[in-house]
Enzyme design. Structure first.
Site, PDB file in Angstrom:
ATOM      1  N   ASP A  63       0.814  -1.204   0.000  1.00 57.71           N
ATOM      2  CA  ASP A  63       0.000   0.000   0.000  1.00 57.71           C
ATOM      3  C   ASP A  63       0.858   1.269   0.000  1.00 57.71           C
ATOM      4  OD1 ASP A  63      -2.806   1.182   0.754  1.00 57.71           O
ATOM      5  OD2 ASP A  63      -1.444   2.056   2.230  1.00 57.71           O
ATOM      6  N   GLU A 107       1.324  -0.335  -4.973  1.00 50.99           N
ATOM      7  CA  GLU A 107       0.356   0.705  -5.302  1.00 50.99           C
ATOM      8  C   GLU A 107       1.050   2.052  -5.261  1.00 50.99           C
ATOM      9  OE1 GLU A 107      -3.478   3.111  -3.607  1.00 50.99           O
ATOM     10  OE2 GLU A 107      -1.753   2.630  -2.422  1.00 50.99           O
TER      11      GLU A 107
HETATM   12  C1  GLC Z   1      -4.082   3.342  -0.259  1.00 50.01           C
HETATM   13  C2  GLC Z   1      -5.404   2.659  -0.119  1.00 50.01           C
HETATM   14  C3  GLC Z   1      -6.394   3.624   0.415  1.00 50.01           C
HETATM   15  C4  GLC Z   1      -5.927   4.099   1.753  1.00 50.01           C
HETATM   16  C5  GLC Z   1      -4.525   4.670   1.667  1.00 50.01           C
HETATM   17  C6  GLC Z   1      -3.919   4.869   2.996  1.00 50.01           C
HETATM   18  O1  GLC Z   1      -4.125   4.345  -1.174  1.00 50.01           O
HETATM   19  O2  GLC Z   1      -5.795   2.128  -1.332  1.00 50.01           O
HETATM   20  O3  GLC Z   1      -7.655   3.056   0.501  1.00 50.01           O
HETATM   21  O4  GLC Z   1      -6.784   5.056   2.242  1.00 50.01           O
HETATM   22  O5  GLC Z   1      -3.663   3.805   0.971  1.00 50.01           O
HETATM   23  O6  GLC Z   1      -3.581   3.659   3.579  1.00 50.01           O
END
Ligand code: GLC
Ligand code: MG
Length: 678
Positions: free
Chosen positions: A310, A380
């Site tokens: 993440d 991500e």
């Molecule tokens: C990522 C997740 C999102 C979350 C953020 C903070 O972007 O996809 O849903 O709020 O991280 O952890």
């Protein structure tokens, strides 16, 4: 000679002649003689010289059961026994060598097998919304377990489940209170173990969310850090400031406003790139890095198959804490409140970030060594215009990082929906992806509006068709397989992502079957659930779901989709057309997808490699299945996608190398049905 044949006859009292034949080794002569006869060696030699020297005499002697070794040896040294024996021996040796050579060649020529994360799409389960087993209105782990057959029906093997860690749920699980525990809202550790075991039983892989950037402010570490416990003091990013003084710098949170919050207990500000309840960890601290590694080990030892990492671009910040440059230098500093007001030179993609991910990767690789147990990593990172930054997460040929960074560019399709825009977005990835890497495609997730809502309902099928026929791994956000849309709810700042998180629509019953115990659902069910649901669409051959299933089945069974070339054919206001072909494979596929607003007649007569007539194998409009088109006049309606299958050994890619891409290249040998390196 070192050996000589000595044959002698011994006349026995009975008059029976016994032939003794042996290989005589001069070195043993003395000992033998002494032992056997106890007499002088000279004497024995004399009796041994009585020789059988004609063939006739030999022939009178037949081998018999229980013959002494001398007789046996006499026969075995004769040409008619010896020669076939030697031929057989050498033949065996040759066969063994040939077999070895064939094995080595086959191994050397075999292309690498695709791994599980390449073969199947990744299906994203947003846990809160997938299936509620206990009736509290929130989806849970047992709920997923009840629905595992859904994945099998979709031909899906890889399932990514959003966070189920213990959490105060300020960011629905992305604020972690304990990285080694399951939140009671979602079930227990036992439920997780059961789910994982059942998934593995069914051949499914579980990918979990991993959140290295921050914890919840309720995490034990944060508490100890606020208390300046010597071991935990530097677990987070602290800087001097107080209630009245300005913030340490102008940095802003992804969710808006300053990313600094004053903590009166410690008397300092801490950094949070997301909510104030999500303090950023200090990954420059080796102890913190070790904690992260321990968590990786914890879950991999449990048997989890991979991680979706993440918010990776945020995991390091510049230690100098300088102000970030404003996008609009004239804007008054007090109006700098959103992510878009600053260039994130000091809070994202910092030097050292990739070393960290490579370190995590190396830890994961330790668990990947058992066959069939590859541990997968996706990252991500929204890098918007800076696609190069995204590509860095692929690592280098020598230093592996993620298997792929999520490709979010197709999420921009609705901005400008058209054939050429679709091609542009696809090409953005294909031309920037490092050589030899594996592409992937995302058209929806829990943070972005459902593409069916932003692009328009009529494109749902076309988008699924493109997703499942492009090279690489598609990601399917829960509900996309049935064409679910956003729910219409008033957006507050905090709940801006709720519309795309509505409960999964399983059937036409109460709460769409998401929860059949009570009438509570944490978000309202979309009103279209009577028709847009799994049960109804399973029964309907022409449904979005049925098409998804057939496309995915085809994608997995047809080599050109898995390992073949991907070539652009055409892109205009309406149509995006491309083909998939594999060297040596007779069947090839032409895709013609209309992302425009008008019906289109596409003329592909200039493409010599295509046959004159093309038959539709599958259309997003089932009425057109099986239809025959001349390549000069291919008709599509807005939102219609056609898949044409044709047979030829003429390949397009050799003549148009600039239009074509291939990952994990292989060629096919039809006669023996194998793939080989080429
Ligand atoms: C990522 C997740 C999102 C979350 C953020 C903070 O972007 O996809 O849903 O709020 O991280 O952890
Ligand atoms: Mg950070």
């Amino acid at each position: 000679t070192s050996e000589e044949n000595v044959t002698w006859l011994l006349k026995e009292e009975s008059g029976r002649v016994e032939l003794k034949n042996c290989i005589r080794n001069p070195g043993f002569d003395d000992a033998d003689a002494a032992e056997n006869t106890g007499s002088d060696p000279g004497e024995r030699q004399e009796s041994a010289t009585v020789k059988l020297d004609t063939d006739e005499e030999y022939n009178q002697l037949q081998p018999y059961a229980g013959m002494p070794k001398e007789v046996l040896l006499l026969y075995s040294t004769r040409a008619r026994y010896r020669v076939p024996r030697e031929i057989l021996f050498w033949l065996t040796v040759c066969c063994m060598l040939a077999l070895l050579a064939v094995t080595i060649t086959v191994i050397a020529l075999s292309p690498r097998c695709l791994s599980w994360w390449q073969v199947s799409p990744v299906y994203q389960v947003y846990l809160r919304s997938f299936k509620d087993s206990d009736g509290d209105g929130v989806g849970d782990l047992r709920g997923i377990k009840e629905k595992l057959d859904h994945f099998l029906e979709l031909h899906i093997k890889s399932v990514w489940i959003s966070p189920f860690y213990r959490s105060p749920m300020k960011d629905f699980g992305y604020d972690v209170e304990d990285f080694q525990d399951v939140d009671p809202l979602f079930g227990s550790m036992k439920d997780l173990d059961d789910l994982l075991a059942e998934m593995h039983n069914k051949g499914l892989k579980l990918i979990m969310d991993f959140i290295p950037n921050h914890t919840s402010d309720r995490h034990r570490w944060f508490n100890l850090s606020r208390n300046r416990d010597p071991l935990y003091e530097d677990y987070y990013i602290w800087a001097d400031c107080n209630v009245t003084s300005p913030k340490p710098n102008n940095w802003v949170s992804v969710f808006g406003n300053s990313s600094w919050t004053y903590d009166d207990f410690r008397g300092q500000c801490y950094l949070h790139q997301f909510l104030k309840e999500q303090p950023d960890l200090n990954l420059r601290n080796p102890r913190v890095r070790q904690e992260i590694i321990d968590i990786i080990h914890f879950w991999l030892a449990k048997g989890v198959d991979g991680f979706r990492m993440d918010a990776v671009k945020h995991i390091l910040e510049a230690s100098h804490l300088r102000d970030e440059p404003q996008v609009d230098p004239n804007k008054p500093p007090e109006l700098i409140t959103t992510e878009w007001d600053l260039y994130h030179d000091y809070t994202t993609s910092q030097v050292g970030l990739h070393d960290l991910l490579r370190e995590f990767r190396a830890e994961m690789d330790v668990y990947s060594r058992e066959p069939g147990n590859y541990r997968f990593m996706a990252t991500e990172s929204y890098d918007y215009q800076e696609v190069d930054k995204t590509m860095m997460y692929y690592g280098t040929p020598l230093l592996k990082e993620s298997d792929f960074p999520f490709n979010f560019y197709l999420l921009d399709l609705p901005q400008n929906i058209s054939g050429w825009w679709a091609k542009h977005l696809v090409d953005l990835w294909m031309t920037n992806m490092p050589r030899g890497k594996w592409p992937n495609w995302v058209v929806g997730n829990h943070d972005r509006s459902r593409i069916s809502s932003s692009a328009g309902k009529i494109y749902i099928r076309a988008i699924n068709m493109m997703l499942l026929t492009l090279p690489g791994t598609p990601t399917t956000y829960y509900g996309e397989e049935i064409g679910m849309e956003n729910i219409n709810i008033t957006k507050s700042q905090i709940a801006s992502r709720d519309p795309e998180r509505s409960p999964m629509q399983w059937n036409g019953d109460m709460n769409a079957g998401f929860n059949n115990k009570t009438n509570i659902t944490w978000l309202p069910v979309h009103p279209d659930y009577q028709t847009v649901n799994v049960e109804a669409q399973m029964k309907d051959e022409g449904s979005v779901l049925s098409q998804y299933r057939s496309l995915n089945r085809l994608r997995q069974s047809e080599l050109p989709f898995q390992r073949g070339w991907f070539c652009y054919i055409l892109a205009d206001t309406n149509v995006f057309s491309y083909l998939r072909e594999l060297d040596g494979h007779k069947r090839a596929y032409l895709m013609v997808i209309n992302f425009g607003k008008q019906s289109a007649t596409t003329d592909l007569s200039s493409i010599q490699e295509l046959p004159a007539d093309l038959k539709v194998l599958m259309s997003t409009n089932p009425v057109n299945d099986g239809k025959l088109f001349q390549k000069s006049r291919i008709l599509t309606e807005p939102g219609e996608g056609l898949m044409m299958q044709y047979s030829t050994y003429t390949r397009f890619h050799p003549n148009h190398p600039a239009e074509c891409f291939v990952s994990e290249k292989a060629c096919y040998m039809e006669t023996i049905d194998i793939l080989y390196k080429c």
